[in-house]
Scaffold this active site. Structure first.
Site, PDB file in Angstrom:
ATOM      1  N   GLY A  44       0.795  -1.232   0.000  1.00  0.00           N
ATOM      2  CA  GLY A  44       0.000   0.000   0.000  1.00  0.00           C
ATOM      3  C   GLY A  44       0.823   1.276   0.000  1.00  0.00           C
ATOM      4  CB  CYS A  46       2.383   1.989   4.753  1.00  0.00           C
ATOM      5  SG  CYS A  46       3.591   1.679   6.019  1.00  0.00           S
ATOM      6  NE  ARG A 275      -2.404   9.530   2.198  1.00  0.00           N
ATOM      7  CZ  ARG A 275      -1.914   9.215   1.002  1.00  0.00           C
ATOM      8  NH1 ARG A 275      -1.107  10.058   0.375  1.00  0.00           N
ATOM      9  NH2 ARG A 275      -2.223   8.069   0.420  1.00  0.00           N
ATOM     10  CG  ASP A 315      -5.093   5.970   5.719  1.00  0.00           C
ATOM     11  OD1 ASP A 315      -4.887   5.709   6.918  1.00  0.00           O
ATOM     12  OD2 ASP A 315      -4.232   6.480   4.970  1.00  0.00           O
ATOM     13  CB  ALA A 323       1.164   2.491   8.955  1.00  0.00           C
ATOM     14  CG  HIS A 451      21.171   7.142  34.673  1.00  0.00           C
ATOM     15  ND1 HIS A 451      20.724   8.401  34.361  1.00  0.00           N
ATOM     16  CD2 HIS A 451      22.515   7.248  34.890  1.00  0.00           C
ATOM     17  CE1 HIS A 451      21.744   9.242  34.415  1.00  0.00           C
ATOM     18  NE2 HIS A 451      22.848   8.576  34.718  1.00  0.00           N
TER      19      HIS A 451
END
Ligand code: FAD
Ligand code: NAI
Length: 472
Positions: A44, A46, A275, A315, A323, A451
């Protein structure tokens, strides 16, 4: 084994992250599955022209910028980089080829039939794909979205003067001056790529801040950072027209509210104003399925449309155009078809802008949280911690940004987390997970964080909700 009345249990239309993931999950659950895709390759928007190629260019240009811009010099590495744009494009294409080929492999492995061609409904269980007619008990619409056109500004990706995101990924030369129309995610990501590679970049944004939908503090800080990097921001402005002569475009720009017109010349114009869902030519009229005012297909919580046996995800349905949201909906939808219950928590979908530094958020913005509390500011507590005070970010010469935790003042439950940091996209995952588990800011504050890591800033911001951060 498929219902005898149909060729397949499931036919997915569209092989983007929504569709291909739905197809794989359906096949894993024992359903006989096919997927229609009109593109030459799977994956697609993506994988072909979106997330992946843009990140390939962002990553490569980040290295170039670090080498050229001084960060490396500060660390004692002196280099004089030379841009080989052709090679940068080649590695991008390589990434796309590898990943789209990977989906083809996964289809074969899961025995999913790829029906090549454009799909159109004949009825709710019959779909024409090219010359072939395919029947399925369930059809999942996962047709995705395409670029929203801007009236009076005609995109011609071949000419490389006025382009959309697909064209902006392919520019053969670094433009001297690029005007980006729309200060949203695409404009800032691709604008950053070409700025780093040497273009002068002007962003024309209709609203008075960049990045609509994000926390206001983040939007304001992002604007400061992009300006510092050398982008020119024309906030509260709109483009009213564009003429192209040879390799130059001339734009007419005026204040959003109207007013005097000014002209801006550019070698390249990127149209990135949003879009819109892909439903044209899908034959929705044949099955009596209507779209909403925004052109989206509405579904229920299980991703069922108003037509029995027809489902929709990604979408093409309401929600953020992301995505990972499409993928999660694909999994949940396939599970709902197969039997088990598939759920997506739409309140906890992280969003990341892959600029430098990255910008990420999940859950409610401060403004949304206050609005939800009926405008009561005291109902929301906020803790903020600057990356400048985070030892790792400071040591790495990455001082820009902050983390902000938004919590319910009464229950302390975390409502949203917002970050600007070099690795904000990676940091936001822990915030999403904490929110998924219903964490309080205290839960995050008392979780031991390694850390020195950038993630310690999330812990400190959570401590700041109670007014007790350590390192500031
Ligand atoms: P799509 O990926 O659009 O796939 C739909 C597919 O359906 C397409 O391949 C299309 O050819 C096919 N199709 C459509 N109609 C038919 C038909 N009738 N018959 C057969 N096939 C059909 N999101 C992120 O989360 N992270 C990012 O970093 C990110 N970066 C992006 C960068 C850019 C430049 C762009 C443009 C988008 C980006 N996105 C990103 C958004 C992301 O690409 C989309 O949200 C996602 O691809 C949506 O998935 P989808 O499966 O719904 O649709
Ligand atoms: P967007 O919705 O993010 O931004 C569009 C911007 O254009 C907005 O700020 C809007 O106010 C502005 N705008 C609209 N009309 C305008 C006009 N006439 N003149 C000037 N400005 C105008 O849309 P974008 O950037 O095109 O991206 C589309 C979608 O793709 C996004 O919804 C996003 O979800 C997805 N995407 C996600 C990425 C990520 O997750 N990192 C990367 C790229 C895209």
């Amino acid at each position: 084994m498929a219902d005898q009345n149909y060729d397949y249990d499931v036919l997915v239309i569209g092989a983007g992250p929504g569709g291909y993931v739905a197809a794989i999950r359906a096949a894993q659950l024992g359903l006989k599955t096919a997927c229609a895709e009109s593109r030459e390759t799977l994956g697609g928007t993506c994988l072909n022209v979106g997330c992946i190629p843009s990140k390939a260019m962002l990553h490569a240009s980040e290295y170039y910028d670090a080498a050229k811009g001084g960060t490396m010099k500060e660390m004692g590495i002196e280099v004089n980089p030379k841009l080989n744009l052709e090679q940068m494009h080649a590695q991008r294409r390589d990434a796309v080829k590898g990943l789209t080929g990977g989906i083809e492999f996964l289809f074969k492995k899961n025995k999913i039939d790829w029906k090549k061609g454009h799909a159109t409904f004949e009825d709710a269980h019959t779909v024409k794909v090219g010359d072939e007619t395919v029947t399925a008990k369930n059809v999942i619409i996962a047709t995705g979205s395409s670029v929203t056109p801007l009236p009076n500004v005609e995109v011609d990706n071949d000419k490389q003067v006025v382009v959309d995101s697909t064209g902006a990924l392919e520019l053969a030369k670094v433009p001297k001056k690029m005007v980006v129309i729309g200060g949203g995610v695409i404009g800032l990501e691709l604008g950053s790529v070409w700025r780093r590679l040497g273009a002068e970049v002007v962003v024309v944004e209709f609203l008075d801040q960049l990045l609509p939908g994000m926390d206001m503090d983040v939007r304001k800080e992002a604007a400061k950072i992009f300006k510092k990097q050398g982008m020119e921001l024309m906030l509260g402005h709109k483009v009213t027209g564009c003429t192209v002569k040879g390799r130059k475009a001339t734009l007419t720009v005026e204040k959003a509210a109207g007013g005097d017109e000014q002209k801006i010349e550019a070698d390249c114009v990127l149209v990135s104003i949003g879009r819109r869902p892909n439903t044209e030519g899908l034959g929705l009229d044949k099955i009596g399925l209507e779209t909403n005012k925004r052109g989206q297909i509405e579904t229920d919580h299980d991703f069922r449309t108003a037509v029995d046996g027809v489902w929709a995800i990604g979408d093409v349905v309401p929600g953020p155009m992301l995505a990972h949201k499409a993928e999660d909906e694909g999994i949940a939808c396939a599970e709902n078809i197969a039997g088990p219950t598939g759920i997506v928590n739409h309140d906890v979908i992280p969003g990341v802008v892959y600029t430098w530094p990255e910008i990420a958020g999940v859950g409610l913005t401060t403004e949304e949280a206050i609005e939800k509390a009926g405008g009561d500011k005291a109902a929301v507590k906020v803790g903020k911690f600057p990356m400048m005070a985070n030892s790792r970010a400071k040591t790495n010469h990455e001082p820009d940004g902050f983390v902000k935790v938004v919590a319910d003042a009464e229950t302390d439950r975390v409502l949203g987390v917002w970050c600007i940091a070099s690795v904000a996209g990676t940091m936001i995952a822990q915030a999403a997970q904490a929110m998924e588990f219903g964490a309080t800011s205290e839960d995050i504050a008392y979780t031991c964080h390694a850390h020195p890591t950038h993630s310690e800033a999330i812990k400190e911001a959570a401590m700041a909700v109670q007014g007790k951060p350590i390192h500031i």
